[in-house]
Write a protein that holds these residues in place. Sequence first.
Motif, PDB file in Angstrom:
ATOM      1  N   ALA A 170       6.728  -1.434  -4.740  1.00 49.62           N
ATOM      2  CA  ALA A 170       5.637  -0.886  -5.557  1.00 49.62           C
ATOM      3  C   ALA A 170       4.543  -1.931  -5.768  1.00 49.62           C
ATOM      4  O   ALA A 170       3.351  -1.611  -5.760  1.00 49.62           O
ATOM      5  CB  ALA A 170       6.177  -0.414  -6.906  1.00 49.62           C
ATOM      6  N   SER A 171       4.923  -3.207  -5.920  1.00 51.04           N
ATOM      7  CA  SER A 171       3.922  -4.264  -6.102  1.00 51.04           C
ATOM      8  C   SER A 171       3.045  -4.411  -4.862  1.00 51.04           C
ATOM      9  O   SER A 171       1.839  -4.662  -4.970  1.00 51.04           O
ATOM     10  CB  SER A 171       4.609  -5.602  -6.416  1.00 51.04           C
ATOM     11  OG  SER A 171       5.214  -6.173  -5.265  1.00 51.04           O
ATOM     12  N   GLY A 172       3.642  -4.249  -3.680  1.00 53.76           N
ATOM     13  CA  GLY A 172       2.861  -4.311  -2.447  1.00 53.76           C
ATOM     14  C   GLY A 172       1.888  -3.158  -2.322  1.00 53.76           C
ATOM     15  O   GLY A 172       0.744  -3.329  -1.882  1.00 53.76           O
ATOM     16  N   LEU A 173       2.318  -1.977  -2.733  1.00 51.64           N
ATOM     17  CA  LEU A 173       1.439  -0.808  -2.696  1.00 51.64           C
ATOM     18  C   LEU A 173       0.297  -0.953  -3.700  1.00 51.64           C
ATOM     19  O   LEU A 173      -0.842  -0.557  -3.424  1.00 51.64           O
ATOM     20  CB  LEU A 173       2.244   0.463  -2.979  1.00 51.64           C
ATOM     21  CG  LEU A 173       3.312   0.819  -1.939  1.00 51.64           C
ATOM     22  CD1 LEU A 173       4.099   2.044  -2.384  1.00 51.64           C
ATOM     23  CD2 LEU A 173       2.673   1.070  -0.580  1.00 51.64           C
ATOM     24  N   VAL A 174       0.591  -1.533  -4.876  1.00 50.52           N
ATOM     25  CA  VAL A 174      -0.454  -1.788  -5.869  1.00 50.52           C
ATOM     26  C   VAL A 174      -1.490  -2.758  -5.303  1.00 50.52           C
ATOM     27  O   VAL A 174      -2.699  -2.581  -5.488  1.00 50.52           O
ATOM     28  CB  VAL A 174       0.152  -2.366  -7.173  1.00 50.52           C
ATOM     29  CG1 VAL A 174      -0.947  -2.865  -8.107  1.00 50.52           C
ATOM     30  CG2 VAL A 174       0.994  -1.314  -7.873  1.00 50.52           C
ATOM     31  N   ALA A 175      -1.020  -3.792  -4.593  1.00 52.20           N
ATOM     32  CA  ALA A 175      -1.934  -4.760  -3.984  1.00 52.20           C
ATOM     33  C   ALA A 175      -2.856  -4.073  -2.974  1.00 52.20           C
ATOM     34  O   ALA A 175      -4.066  -4.344  -2.939  1.00 52.20           O
ATOM     35  CB  ALA A 175      -1.147  -5.880  -3.308  1.00 52.20           C
ATOM     36  N   CYS A 176      -2.286  -3.198  -2.146  1.00 54.68           N
ATOM     37  CA  CYS A 176      -3.107  -2.461  -1.166  1.00 54.68           C
ATOM     38  C   CYS A 176      -4.152  -1.611  -1.876  1.00 54.68           C
ATOM     39  O   CYS A 176      -5.326  -1.599  -1.487  1.00 54.68           O
ATOM     40  CB  CYS A 176      -2.216  -1.564  -0.304  1.00 54.68           C
ATOM     41  SG  CYS A 176      -1.154  -2.431   0.861  1.00 54.68           S
ATOM     42  N   ALA A 177      -3.735  -0.904  -2.902  1.00 51.27           N
ATOM     43  CA  ALA A 177      -4.649  -0.010  -3.628  1.00 51.27           C
ATOM     44  C   ALA A 177      -5.775  -0.786  -4.300  1.00 51.27           C
ATOM     45  O   ALA A 177      -6.948  -0.390  -4.244  1.00 51.27           O
ATOM     46  CB  ALA A 177      -3.870   0.794  -4.664  1.00 51.27           C
ATOM     47  N   LYS A 178      -5.439  -1.915  -4.927  1.00 53.48           N
ATOM     48  CA  LYS A 178      -6.460  -2.728  -5.591  1.00 53.48           C
ATOM     49  C   LYS A 178      -7.427  -3.333  -4.572  1.00 53.48           C
ATOM     50  O   LYS A 178      -8.624  -3.474  -4.848  1.00 53.48           O
ATOM     51  CB  LYS A 178      -5.800  -3.837  -6.421  1.00 53.48           C
ATOM     52  CG  LYS A 178      -5.125  -3.333  -7.687  1.00 53.48           C
ATOM     53  CD  LYS A 178      -4.697  -4.475  -8.596  1.00 53.48           C
ATOM     54  CE  LYS A 178      -4.144  -3.948  -9.924  1.00 53.48           C
ATOM     55  NZ  LYS A 178      -3.799  -5.035 -10.862  1.00 53.48           N
ATOM     56  N   LEU A 179      -6.910  -3.679  -3.417  1.00 54.36           N
ATOM     57  CA  LEU A 179      -7.771  -4.208  -2.366  1.00 54.36           C
ATOM     58  C   LEU A 179      -8.791  -3.167  -1.924  1.00 54.36           C
ATOM     59  O   LEU A 179      -9.994  -3.432  -1.871  1.00 54.36           O
ATOM     60  CB  LEU A 179      -6.919  -4.643  -1.168  1.00 54.36           C
ATOM     61  CG  LEU A 179      -7.695  -5.031   0.096  1.00 54.36           C
ATOM     62  CD1 LEU A 179      -8.552  -6.270  -0.155  1.00 54.36           C
ATOM     63  CD2 LEU A 179      -6.732  -5.271   1.254  1.00 54.36           C
ATOM     64  N   PHE A 180      -8.324  -1.966  -1.603  1.00 51.60           N
ATOM     65  CA  PHE A 180      -9.230  -0.913  -1.141  1.00 51.60           C
ATOM     66  C   PHE A 180     -10.223  -0.518  -2.231  1.00 51.60           C
ATOM     67  O   PHE A 180     -11.377  -0.196  -1.941  1.00 51.60           O
ATOM     68  CB  PHE A 180      -8.427   0.309  -0.687  1.00 51.60           C
ATOM     69  CG  PHE A 180      -7.656   0.087   0.588  1.00 51.60           C
ATOM     70  CD1 PHE A 180      -8.274  -0.430   1.709  1.00 51.60           C
ATOM     71  CD2 PHE A 180      -6.307   0.392   0.666  1.00 51.60           C
ATOM     72  CE1 PHE A 180      -7.576  -0.645   2.890  1.00 51.60           C
ATOM     73  CE2 PHE A 180      -5.597   0.183   1.835  1.00 51.60           C
ATOM     74  CZ  PHE A 180      -6.232  -0.336   2.950  1.00 51.60           C
TER      75      PHE A 180
END
Length: 503
Positions: free
Chosen positions: A144-154
């Motif tokens: 979930a932390s990796g997905l949050v990082a992707c979302a915040k990046l985009f």
Amino acid sequence: MNARLVSIILAFVLYLTMMVYIGFRYMKRNSNSGDFFLGGRKVGPWMTALSAEASDMSGWLLMGLPGLAYLGGMKEAFWTALGLVIGTYLNWLIVAKPLRKCTIAFGDSITIPEFLTNRFKDKSKILSAISVIFIVLFFTIYTASGLVACAKLFTSVFGMKYHVGLVIGLVVILAYTIMGGYLAVCATDFIQGTLMFIALIIASLVMIFTLGGPSEAFAQVSAFGTKAMSGDFGQEMQAKFLANQNYGAMSIISAIVWGLGYFGMPHILIRFMGIRSNKEVALSRRIATVWVIIALIGALIVGSLGTVYLPQILSPVAAETVFSASIQKMFPAFIAGIFLCAILAAAMSTADSQLLVASSAFSQDIYKGIIKKDASEKEVLNVSRIAVFLIAAVAFVLALDENSSIFGLVSYAWAGFGATFGPLILLSLFWRKATAKGAIAGLLTGGITVIVWHNLKGGIFDVYEILPAFILCLLFDIVVSLLDKNKDEQMLQEFDAYKKMAD
């Protein structure tokens, strides 16, 4: 859509296409579960080292840690980084060779639960089942932390809605993990680890010299901190900087003990099991240690200098985007897009490894080990791919909260793994008298302590939960093993034989 945004999008599309292509290329190399989960134990030292460290650091290296340093947490960020460097080195030095040798000696194990079951001769499969439960639980949080990082990046780069970015990150990670397995994960991690490393070095150097050199740059940071503590940038920022000034012995201990987590990280331990030869471990250790030291220094520099390098003041919620904001300022659009992919690389390199380890634990140790013992290799692979999807789906739900902290999620999952599996791995490799009952007692004690301690606040409970949970897990494992009078003679003989094996 302006030309700059088009250039950045082009860079992202090219990068993501390459990652999925690698997964497709490696798809044909998975003839059995050993290949899919462990690469047939034929991965070289460079790929092993960079894959281990890229999957280790995750999105928190380029977002969580710089964000912590940005918010005046240089003390916390520094001590955490120091603990990680020490933990990385000791893990490679103490665990890597014995673990590879021991997993081969005890049934040629290809997953951590399978290894623990074989090592302790646990015919009841209770140890395996509990191990899988904790692996799936904490890896779901970690993913979930990796997905949050992707979302915040985009969101920060494209102005995209958070949930749209979340979906894109999920789809890409799933695509090449399901197709390619361990070899694809290692190959993509090698590329992603290299990109992360280069991005941090260049970004930190550009920031230092743009601000007038090391002395002038950090003098400006100091001046910024003084203003922040006076309340010039708002009460939230003031609170963060003031808290950093009161960073005492308990806080330092909590930061350094992050290093304990390495002994129990399945997605890192699996790299030790998959390396081609124990003779190549020393080279991998040197590569990994140098990578970690330089990468962490770069992350600390970017986070702390971001306070004065960026023209705007980031809010505490947006602090974890300091790296992406700095990259966009310092480079032309396409080059910035390439380096911004490093954030995506960091998130993806960890999420793919975690999904693979969690799915392998379920399919190999629960489905084939307990539910359907006569399952074919093809059936196990298919179940594993379904498990990847299901675990990712749950992680996606956990990541839906836009206010999720990457650092917070990683911290929780890190403690979970370090305190449950760390003591068990060390005892399984070095203590002859450890038993299945002791391992089960330790596993349950460590996992439950992490969950309970994490949700209690104030006083002694401010200590990072990995420390008390690690100690209790180790203690219960040793005490129960000593009280267990029914030692398995075959297990003791196999342990003696393992210790006599050449590296």
